[in-house]
Design a protein around this motif. Sequence first.
Motif, PDB file in Angstrom:
ATOM      1  N   PRO A 134     -54.622 -84.054  48.493  1.00  0.00           N
ATOM      2  CA  PRO A 134     -54.039 -85.369  48.173  1.00  0.00           C
ATOM      3  C   PRO A 134     -54.006 -86.314  49.361  1.00  0.00           C
ATOM      4  O   PRO A 134     -54.198 -87.521  49.202  1.00  0.00           O
ATOM      5  CB  PRO A 134     -52.615 -85.011  47.713  1.00  0.00           C
ATOM      6  N   ILE A 135     -53.772 -85.770  50.571  1.00  0.00           N
ATOM      7  CA  ILE A 135     -53.733 -86.622  51.762  1.00  0.00           C
ATOM      8  C   ILE A 135     -55.095 -87.272  51.995  1.00  0.00           C
ATOM      9  O   ILE A 135     -55.196 -88.486  52.227  1.00  0.00           O
ATOM     10  CB  ILE A 135     -53.311 -85.809  52.998  1.00  0.00           C
ATOM     11  N   LEU A 136     -56.147 -86.462  51.924  1.00  0.00           N
ATOM     12  CA  LEU A 136     -57.502 -87.004  52.112  1.00  0.00           C
ATOM     13  C   LEU A 136     -57.819 -88.080  51.079  1.00  0.00           C
ATOM     14  O   LEU A 136     -58.350 -89.145  51.412  1.00  0.00           O
ATOM     15  CB  LEU A 136     -58.535 -85.878  52.007  1.00  0.00           C
ATOM     16  N   ALA A 137     -57.476 -87.789  49.820  1.00  0.00           N
ATOM     17  CA  ALA A 137     -57.804 -88.720  48.739  1.00  0.00           C
ATOM     18  C   ALA A 137     -57.039 -90.032  48.880  1.00  0.00           C
ATOM     19  O   ALA A 137     -57.620 -91.121  48.744  1.00  0.00           O
ATOM     20  CB  ALA A 137     -57.517 -88.072  47.387  1.00  0.00           C
ATOM     21  N   VAL A 138     -55.738 -89.948  49.124  1.00  0.00           N
ATOM     22  CA  VAL A 138     -54.914 -91.158  49.221  1.00  0.00           C
ATOM     23  C   VAL A 138     -55.294 -91.984  50.446  1.00  0.00           C
ATOM     24  O   VAL A 138     -55.412 -93.217  50.363  1.00  0.00           O
ATOM     25  CB  VAL A 138     -53.415 -90.787  49.263  1.00  0.00           C
ATOM     26  N   VAL A 139     -55.514 -91.332  51.580  1.00  0.00           N
ATOM     27  CA  VAL A 139     -55.927 -92.052  52.788  1.00  0.00           C
ATOM     28  C   VAL A 139     -57.291 -92.704  52.571  1.00  0.00           C
ATOM     29  O   VAL A 139     -57.509 -93.860  52.941  1.00  0.00           O
ATOM     30  CB  VAL A 139     -55.971 -91.097  54.000  1.00  0.00           C
ATOM     31  N   GLY A 140     -58.208 -91.957  51.953  1.00  0.00           N
ATOM     32  CA  GLY A 140     -59.533 -92.513  51.678  1.00  0.00           C
ATOM     33  C   GLY A 140     -59.481 -93.684  50.713  1.00  0.00           C
ATOM     34  O   GLY A 140     -60.243 -94.648  50.845  1.00  0.00           O
ATOM     35  N   GLY A 151     -63.483 -87.953  47.190  1.00  0.00           N
ATOM     36  CA  GLY A 151     -64.187 -86.829  46.566  1.00  0.00           C
ATOM     37  C   GLY A 151     -63.902 -85.514  47.265  1.00  0.00           C
ATOM     38  O   GLY A 151     -63.735 -84.476  46.618  1.00  0.00           O
ATOM     39  N   LEU A 152     -63.812 -85.556  48.597  1.00  0.00           N
ATOM     40  CA  LEU A 152     -63.499 -84.358  49.369  1.00  0.00           C
ATOM     41  C   LEU A 152     -62.072 -83.885  49.048  1.00  0.00           C
ATOM     42  O   LEU A 152     -61.819 -82.679  48.912  1.00  0.00           O
ATOM     43  CB  LEU A 152     -63.644 -84.654  50.860  1.00  0.00           C
ATOM     44  N   GLY A 153     -61.171 -84.842  48.906  1.00  0.00           N
ATOM     45  CA  GLY A 153     -59.797 -84.503  48.543  1.00  0.00           C
ATOM     46  C   GLY A 153     -59.725 -83.828  47.186  1.00  0.00           C
ATOM     47  O   GLY A 153     -58.980 -82.866  46.992  1.00  0.00           O
ATOM     48  N   ILE A 154     -60.501 -84.332  46.235  1.00  0.00           N
ATOM     49  CA  ILE A 154     -60.557 -83.735  44.891  1.00  0.00           C
ATOM     50  C   ILE A 154     -61.063 -82.306  44.975  1.00  0.00           C
ATOM     51  O   ILE A 154     -60.525 -81.392  44.338  1.00  0.00           O
ATOM     52  CB  ILE A 154     -61.454 -84.575  43.972  1.00  0.00           C
ATOM     53  N   LEU A 218     -54.541 -84.070  39.737  1.00  0.00           N
ATOM     54  CA  LEU A 218     -56.005 -84.048  39.782  1.00  0.00           C
ATOM     55  C   LEU A 218     -56.584 -85.256  39.044  1.00  0.00           C
ATOM     56  O   LEU A 218     -57.508 -85.910  39.534  1.00  0.00           O
ATOM     57  CB  LEU A 218     -56.523 -82.748  39.159  1.00  0.00           C
ATOM     58  N   LEU A 219     -56.030 -85.560  37.872  1.00  0.00           N
ATOM     59  CA  LEU A 219     -56.476 -86.743  37.116  1.00  0.00           C
ATOM     60  C   LEU A 219     -56.259 -88.016  37.917  1.00  0.00           C
ATOM     61  O   LEU A 219     -57.081 -88.934  37.892  1.00  0.00           O
ATOM     62  CB  LEU A 219     -55.727 -86.821  35.788  1.00  0.00           C
ATOM     63  N   ARG A 220     -55.158 -88.043  38.631  1.00  0.00           N
ATOM     64  CA  ARG A 220     -54.854 -89.200  39.477  1.00  0.00           C
ATOM     65  C   ARG A 220     -55.915 -89.366  40.560  1.00  0.00           C
ATOM     66  O   ARG A 220     -56.400 -90.479  40.821  1.00  0.00           O
ATOM     67  CB  ARG A 220     -53.477 -88.992  40.096  1.00  0.00           C
TER      68      ARG A 220
END
Length: 231
Positions: A134-140, A151-154, A218-220
Amino acid sequence: MFPFFYDPTMIIIIPFILFSVYAQYKVKSTFNKYLSVTARTNKSGADIARELLRKEGVSDVTVEQTQGRLSDHYDPRSKTLRLSSDVYRGSSLAAIGVAAHETGHAIQDATEYSPLKVRHSLFPVANFGSQLGPILAVVGFLFFKSQFLVGLGILFFLGAVLFQIITLPVEFNASNRALKLLQQYNFLNRDEAKGTKKVLNAAALTYVASTLVAIGHLLRLVMMFGMMDED
């Protein structure tokens, strides 16, 4: 596109979080209700756990008391079944049910129950992915506008979701074992088993809720990925 720090995808997980709150309320209220109903055997949860282990031929598991309420769990690394004081010392339908459920996990471990082995193998990946994904996805999404990071966060978070999904059959099986063994060895009669089953069903609801929350997250993250323009 969006105000600073505003994440429009948060709305997706709100229903799942509300269901999780309800599940926590349900398990606590049901546990408290049957905590006051003493079983006819008048045996403590610790006694029940030890007798079930002995009758099922599991001799390398230690039963001990632990701190906290509803903190009962089985530790496969140390072969230790840890029961909260209400369960360890109590002789209620709730105490017996929870003790038998955790004993079910110890029996799963002893019989090399496949879903339990898969869950154990997934734990390191799930623990890492649930924190970093989640950190990777939100920061990205918010700061770098990077589909790659999202995508990496997912990808990382998928491990956590799979862990939650495989947890469901493990928990359901432990509860089914518990009810079956309690009646098989005459620790509960049919009417008492109904009350114990309600306690275990309420506990199972929390695992369903945790799985749904993980799927919601995950959907988020997938929604974040889809909202970004391809570079």
